[in-house]
Write an enzyme that holds these catalytic residues in place. Structure first.
Site, PDB file in Angstrom:
ATOM      1  CG  HIS A   1      16.455  15.801  74.609  1.00  4.13           C
ATOM      2  ND1 HIS A   1      16.425  17.422  75.420  1.00  4.13           N
ATOM      3  CD2 HIS A   1      17.511  15.956  73.776  1.00  4.13           C
ATOM      4  CE1 HIS A   1      17.072  18.005  74.202  1.00  4.13           C
ATOM      5  NE2 HIS A   1      17.724  17.323  73.497  1.00  4.13           N
TER       6      HIS A   1
ATOM      7  CG  HIS B   1      20.458  13.497  71.102  1.00  6.96           C
ATOM      8  ND1 HIS B   1      19.871  14.006  70.053  1.00  6.96           N
ATOM      9  CD2 HIS B   1      20.636  14.695  72.041  1.00  6.96           C
ATOM     10  CE1 HIS B   1      19.475  15.226  70.112  1.00  6.96           C
ATOM     11  NE2 HIS B   1      20.162  15.726  71.717  1.00  6.96           N
TER      12      HIS B   1
HETATM   13  P1  5GP Z   1      19.114  19.261  71.527  1.00  8.33           P
HETATM   14  O1  5GP Z   1      19.901  20.141  70.427  1.00  8.33           O
HETATM   15  O2  5GP Z   1      18.116  20.077  72.398  1.00  8.33           O
HETATM   16  O3  5GP Z   1      19.974  18.353  72.200  1.00  8.33           O
HETATM   17  O4  5GP Z   1      18.234  18.314  70.751  1.00  8.33           O
HETATM   18  C1  5GP Z   1      16.639  18.628  70.473  1.00  8.33           C
HETATM   19  C2  5GP Z   1      16.425  17.344  69.392  1.00  8.33           C
HETATM   20  O5  5GP Z   1      14.985  17.575  69.338  1.00  8.33           O
HETATM   21  C3  5GP Z   1      16.955  17.654  68.024  1.00  8.33           C
HETATM   22  O6  5GP Z   1      17.777  16.731  67.295  1.00  8.33           O
HETATM   23  C4  5GP Z   1      15.671  18.079  67.131  1.00  8.33           C
HETATM   24  O7  5GP Z   1      15.778  17.266  65.966  1.00  8.33           O
HETATM   25  C5  5GP Z   1      14.431  17.312  67.821  1.00  8.33           C
HETATM   26  N1  5GP Z   1      13.342  18.118  68.019  1.00  8.33           N
HETATM   27  C6  5GP Z   1      12.983  19.357  67.959  1.00  8.33           C
HETATM   28  N2  5GP Z   1      11.776  19.475  67.909  1.00  8.33           N
HETATM   29  C7  5GP Z   1      11.086  18.291  67.830  1.00  8.33           C
HETATM   30  C8  5GP Z   1       9.857  18.031  67.539  1.00  8.33           C
HETATM   31  O8  5GP Z   1       8.898  18.664  67.633  1.00  8.33           O
HETATM   32  N3  5GP Z   1       9.357  16.606  67.465  1.00  8.33           N
HETATM   33  C9  5GP Z   1      10.512  15.589  67.520  1.00  8.33           C
HETATM   34  N4  5GP Z   1      10.210  14.260  67.539  1.00  8.33           N
HETATM   35  N5  5GP Z   1      11.855  15.964  67.782  1.00  8.33           N
HETATM   36  C10 5GP Z   1      12.249  17.254  67.845  1.00  8.33           C
END
Ligand code: 5GP
Ligand code: ZN
Length: 137
Positions: free
Chosen positions: A100, A102
């Site tokens: 993903h 951001h």
């Molecule tokens: P990472 O740390 O893996 O780069 O980012 C994961 C992102 O996913 C985080 O910013 C977190 O807030 C978001 N996230 C985690 N679980 C969910 C969810 O169930 N729904 C949504 N919309 N975002 C999520």
């Protein structure tokens, strides 16, 4: 599609999310803990992780949507800048192991800030989603 993967479940629609964009290969939706209001995640529908294992064709489709979302942040949210970030592995801060990007709208002085926040209400998150969705094409 993995049943244990939260983003696969969002793609499948079995977990709700405020989606702002969807095409046959890519989905974009609001991050539930936004670093800034409007924080959007862009994911491939097909489970993939990490970026080093992701096919070029998939990445190309995802990054094209990242750019659309960034344009929408400038246009609809009047962002002064937009951050694009992507983590691979726990050491990089990755929490969800489904590729993903951001996409984070910024105002002057906020560019280095990375503290997850909250919307005042689900309605507020949906209002941001609507503003972004309305200008995405
Ligand atoms: P990472 O740390 O893996 O780069 O980012 C994961 C992102 O996913 C985080 O910013 C977190 O807030 C978001 N996230 C985690 N679980 C969910 C969810 O169930 N729904 C949504 N919309 N975002 C999520
Ligand atoms: Zn997945």
């Amino acid at each position: 599609m993995s049943n244990e993967c939260i983003f696969c479940r969002i793609v499948a629609g079995t977990v709700p999310a405020a989606k702002v964009y969807e095409d046959p290969d890519v989905v974009a939706f609001m991050d539930i803990n936004p670093v800034a209001k409007g924080h959007t995640l862009v994911v491939p529908k097909a489970h993939s992780d990490p970026i080093t294992e992701t096919p070029d064709a998939v990445l190309a489709k995802v990054i094209a949507v990242v750019r659309k979302v960034a344009r929408a942040h400038f246009q609809a949210l009047k962002a002064e800048g937009v951050s694009v970030a992507q983590a691979n592995g726990r050491a990089a801060g990755q929490e969800v192991p489904h590729l993903h990007f951001h996409v984070i709208p910024r105002v002057e002085g906020s560019g280095r800030q990375w503290t997850p926040g909250k919307y005042d209400s689900p309605a507020e998150m949906n209002q941001y989603a609507t503003r972004i969705r309305d200008v995405l094409c």
